[in-house]
Design a protein around this motif. Structure first.
Motif, short mmCIF file in Angstrom:
data_model
loop_
_atom_site.label_atom_id
_atom_site.label_comp_id
_atom_site.label_asym_id
_atom_site.label_seq_id
_atom_site.Cartn_x
_atom_site.Cartn_y
_atom_site.Cartn_z
N ILE A 88 -6.08 20.10 27.81
CA ILE A 88 -5.51 20.69 26.49
C ILE A 88 -5.87 22.24 26.71
O ILE A 88 -6.60 22.72 27.58
CB ILE A 88 -6.84 20.07 25.61
CG1 ILE A 88 -6.83 18.86 25.48
CG2 ILE A 88 -6.85 21.22 24.13
CD1 ILE A 88 -7.71 18.07 24.56
N LYS A 89 -4.91 22.71 26.01
CA LYS A 89 -5.00 24.36 26.10
C LYS A 89 -4.92 24.76 24.61
O LYS A 89 -4.14 24.29 23.77
CB LYS A 89 -3.45 24.66 26.67
CG LYS A 89 -3.44 26.30 26.75
CD LYS A 89 -1.96 26.76 27.45
CE LYS A 89 -1.67 28.03 27.28
NZ LYS A 89 -0.42 28.37 27.52
N GLU A 95 -0.62 20.75 16.56
CA GLU A 95 -0.61 20.27 18.14
C GLU A 95 0.70 20.55 18.59
O GLU A 95 1.66 19.93 18.12
CB GLU A 95 -1.07 18.83 18.35
CG GLU A 95 -2.61 18.81 17.66
CD GLU A 95 -3.08 17.52 17.97
OE1 GLU A 95 -2.79 16.60 18.62
OE2 GLU A 95 -4.20 17.14 17.16
N PRO A 108 3.29 20.15 22.43
CA PRO A 108 3.53 19.45 23.74
C PRO A 108 2.50 19.59 24.79
O PRO A 108 2.22 20.97 24.80
CB PRO A 108 5.11 19.73 24.31
CG PRO A 108 5.29 21.06 23.43
CD PRO A 108 4.39 21.23 22.35
N GLY A 109 2.24 18.75 25.45
CA GLY A 109 1.37 19.02 26.85
C GLY A 109 0.22 19.01 26.49
O GLY A 109 -0.52 19.95 27.29
N GLY A 110 -0.57 18.88 25.01
CA GLY A 110 -1.83 19.19 24.71
C GLY A 110 -2.19 20.35 24.60
O GLY A 110 -3.18 20.86 24.42
N GLU A 111 -1.21 21.42 24.14
CA GLU A 111 -1.24 22.58 23.68
C GLU A 111 -1.53 22.42 22.33
O GLU A 111 -0.97 21.82 21.38
CB GLU A 111 0.09 23.47 23.79
CG GLU A 111 -0.31 24.98 23.25
CD GLU A 111 0.86 25.70 23.29
OE1 GLU A 111 1.18 26.34 24.45
OE2 GLU A 111 1.55 26.02 22.41
N ARG A 112 -2.70 23.28 21.59
CA ARG A 112 -3.00 23.37 20.58
C ARG A 112 -2.84 24.89 19.88
O ARG A 112 -3.70 25.62 20.57
CB ARG A 112 -4.29 22.78 20.12
CG ARG A 112 -4.35 21.48 20.34
CD ARG A 112 -5.63 20.71 20.01
NE ARG A 112 -5.56 19.20 20.64
CZ ARG A 112 -6.36 18.41 20.68
NH1 ARG A 112 -7.77 19.00 20.17
NH2 ARG A 112 -6.51 17.31 21.24
N THR A 152 -11.91 23.96 28.14
CA THR A 152 -10.63 23.83 27.74
C THR A 152 -9.99 25.38 27.95
O THR A 152 -10.62 26.34 27.69
CB THR A 152 -10.42 23.52 26.10
OG1 THR A 152 -10.81 22.36 26.06
CG2 THR A 152 -9.07 23.70 25.63
#
Length: 144
Positions: free
Chosen positions: A2-3, A34, A36-40, A136
């Motif tokens: 997560i980022k 949210e 792609p790839g866990g980016e928030r 994170t």
């Protein structure tokens, strides 16, 4: 992994809120989306009154703010993605009290260390599946 992506102006708003609440803990909700790839990505911060009984050691988001935001965001792409609070005189890391407070495991926890009324460090964490937190990645960007 997560980022969390946060704009510098939102980080500055949180620092201002922490200074205004010093020596008590300050708190806010993070509104975003949210990706792609866990980016928030945080799109805005909503500062809250701290309604905890002992505001020098704990924080509690005003439920009125939470309800208002949930209603406002209903049906939108945006949602509450996390919570922020300050640790006056403490580290920018989760405490045991923080670990006991986790209800929404999908929320990012952003924590700022505050010394003498000034934010000196901010870090992001994700609740672990069982107990505690995992670091994170926090990326600060310059406004849109």
């Amino acid at each position: 992994m997560i980022k969390l992506v946060l704009q510098d102006r939102d980080l500055a708003a949180l620092a201002d809120h922490a200074a205004a609440c010093w020596p008590e803990e300050a708190c806010a909700l993070l509104v975003g989306q949210e990706g792609p790839g866990g980016e928030r990505r945080v799109l805005r911060v909503e500062v809250s009154r701290n309604i905890a009984e002992d505001r020098t050691r704990f924080f509690e988001i005003d439920p009125g703010l939470r309800i208002r935001l949930e209603r406002e965001l209903r049906g939108q792409e945006h949602c509450i993605i996390g919570v922020w609070h300050s640790h006056p005189g403490g580290p920018a890391a989760p405490s045991d009290a923080d670990a006991r407070m986790v209800i929404e495991r999908q929320f990012i926890w952003l924590i700022s260390a505050v010394q003498d009324g000034k934010v000196v460090e901010t870090n992001a964490f994700s609740p672990s599946p069982t107990y505690g937190f995992d670091p994170t990645t926090l990326t600060i960007i310059t406004g849109d």
